[in-house]
Motif scaffolding. Sequence first.
Motif, short mmCIF file in Angstrom:
data_model
loop_
_atom_site.label_atom_id
_atom_site.label_comp_id
_atom_site.label_asym_id
_atom_site.label_seq_id
_atom_site.Cartn_x
_atom_site.Cartn_y
_atom_site.Cartn_z
N MET A 53 -8.89 14.75 7.64
CA MET A 53 -8.83 13.90 7.09
C MET A 53 -8.43 13.25 6.69
N LYS A 54 -8.66 14.15 5.26
CA LYS A 54 -8.00 14.22 4.29
C LYS A 54 -6.70 14.94 4.07
N THR A 55 -6.11 15.82 4.47
CA THR A 55 -5.15 15.88 4.28
C THR A 55 -4.01 14.16 5.12
N VAL A 56 -4.49 13.69 5.75
CA VAL A 56 -4.04 12.38 6.98
C VAL A 56 -3.97 11.20 6.12
N TRP A 57 -5.08 11.13 4.86
CA TRP A 57 -5.39 9.84 3.51
C TRP A 57 -4.41 10.45 3.12
N ARG A 58 -4.03 11.53 2.34
CA ARG A 58 -3.08 11.76 1.40
C ARG A 58 -1.46 11.22 2.15
N ALA A 59 -1.49 11.76 3.17
CA ALA A 59 0.22 11.42 4.22
C ALA A 59 -0.17 9.96 4.01
N VAL A 60 -1.25 9.25 4.32
CA VAL A 60 -1.04 8.23 4.49
C VAL A 60 -0.48 7.40 3.05
N GLY A 61 -1.66 8.04 1.76
CA GLY A 61 -1.13 7.04 0.53
C GLY A 61 -0.26 7.18 -0.41
N LEU A 62 0.54 8.41 0.16
CA LEU A 62 1.91 8.59 -0.32
C LEU A 62 2.87 7.92 0.07
N PHE A 63 2.72 7.47 1.31
CA PHE A 63 3.41 6.56 2.57
C PHE A 63 3.57 5.09 1.45
N TRP A 64 2.85 4.62 1.27
CA TRP A 64 2.80 3.56 0.61
C TRP A 64 2.56 3.32 -1.07
N LEU A 65 2.33 4.85 -1.28
CA LEU A 65 2.38 4.76 -2.56
C LEU A 65 3.77 4.84 -3.31
N ALA A 66 4.92 5.30 -2.30
CA ALA A 66 6.35 5.36 -3.22
C ALA A 66 6.84 4.02 -2.97
N PRO A 67 6.66 3.11 -2.24
CA PRO A 67 7.58 1.75 -2.78
C PRO A 67 6.99 0.43 -3.29
N LEU A 68 5.41 0.89 -4.01
CA LEU A 68 4.69 0.47 -4.61
C LEU A 68 5.22 0.73 -5.82
N VAL A 69 5.47 2.20 -6.60
CA VAL A 69 6.22 2.54 -7.42
C VAL A 69 7.32 2.51 -7.56
N GLY A 70 7.86 2.37 -6.87
CA GLY A 70 9.96 2.40 -6.70
C GLY A 70 10.29 1.17 -6.68
N GLU A 71 9.84 -0.16 -5.82
CA GLU A 71 9.68 -1.64 -6.33
C GLU A 71 9.26 -2.37 -7.57
N PHE A 72 7.86 -2.50 -6.94
CA PHE A 72 6.68 -3.13 -7.67
C PHE A 72 6.51 -2.71 -9.13
N LEU A 73 5.94 -1.62 -8.96
CA LEU A 73 5.69 -0.88 -10.78
C LEU A 73 6.71 -1.46 -11.42
N LEU A 74 8.60 -1.77 -11.17
CA LEU A 74 9.94 -1.07 -12.00
C LEU A 74 9.94 -2.80 -12.12
N GLY A 75 9.29 -3.95 -11.19
CA GLY A 75 9.75 -5.46 -11.34
C GLY A 75 10.45 -5.47 -10.55
N ASN A 76 11.48 -4.75 -9.48
CA ASN A 76 12.67 -5.28 -8.71
C ASN A 76 11.55 -6.38 -7.45
N GLN A 77 10.19 -6.57 -7.51
CA GLN A 77 9.74 -7.40 -6.73
C GLN A 77 8.36 -8.18 -7.19
N PRO A 78 8.44 -9.18 -6.89
CA PRO A 78 7.15 -9.37 -7.94
C PRO A 78 5.91 -9.42 -6.64
N VAL A 79 4.78 -9.46 -7.58
CA VAL A 79 3.63 -10.10 -5.99
C VAL A 79 3.43 -10.60 -5.80
N THR A 80 4.09 -11.33 -5.17
CA THR A 80 4.16 -12.31 -4.05
C THR A 80 5.60 -12.24 -3.13
#
Length: 329
Positions: free
Chosen positions: A1-28
């Motif tokens: 299950m740890k490997t599955v959670w890592r996969a899930v984490g990467l699935f959501w982290l990539a757009p958070l970095v790519g769009e939201f941390l860069l400021g392309n999308q606001p928190v709203t």
Amino acid sequence: MKTVWRAVGLFWLAPLVGEFLLGNQPVTELPSILLFAPMYGGGALLIREVARRAGIGWTGIVLLAAAYGLLEEGPIDQMLFNPGYLGLDSFAGFALVPGLGVSVSLVQGTVTLHTIWSICVPIALVEGFAPESTRPWLGRLGLTVVALIFTLGSTLLGVMQAVGFHFVASPAQFAGSAVAIAVLVVLAFVLGRRAGHRRTGKPVPSPLRVGVVAFAATSLYWVESEFLPDDWLPEWVSIAWWFVLFGGTTAAIVHWSRGKGWGPRHRLALATGALLTYAWAGYSHASDMDNVSLPIALLGNTLFALAAGILVLILWRRLGTPRGVEHVR
């Protein structure tokens, strides 16, 4: 299950970095991550799983990430082909690829952003939770499901962009991008398998020095591309500067990674340096948002930057003091 959670984490982290941390999308607009995750997260997860199954290491991951960047901004959303995508009236004055009408500068930016931040940084961060393992996280069924999600999500975004902009690229543009993507994929497998067998045995710099180099190189890129006047350098000189900056940085990292003592702390240092650059660069993007007030935009970027910092601190704490020489590719 740890490997599955890592996969899930990467699935959501990539757009958070790519769009939201860069400021392309606001928190709203955080719910829109449901739209971005299939493409960003699905792409990052597919690249990581394919690379680890094939044993092509980080050389393969980087080249596949570059291919992803061309796929996203080429055939999927067609930014590279559409003069009106970024609010530009035309590509007049841009250095263009002969016969394709594609800006070389836009291609460089696409490859830079998606290779480093959309794909490689999220993968490096999530792999930091198990730096000693390069095993796949998903079985065949999981990999098939992710591939399907990526395909459907990317197709949906592509259709939305084509309809929204009333634009479809020419057959030559689609074909040219397909050839470039295919070449990068082939290079990923060819060069990736060769890279793991070349060791110099020379000592490597400290993780701190590696992180500083990553932060300095990526910050220099952002300063030149975002903060200096567009005409401060002739465009072909600016293009040449990009090759010097990232060519030199890549050569240094490749040389260091073959040395004695290169390990998880160095890879995390690279990811940390690049992540810090996105954190400060995001404030300039946030200040340009026109769909939310400036205080809300800056507050959102502060929250995302703090979250990124907490994640990095957790990873460094988990790594602790190195117990020996590690050669995980």
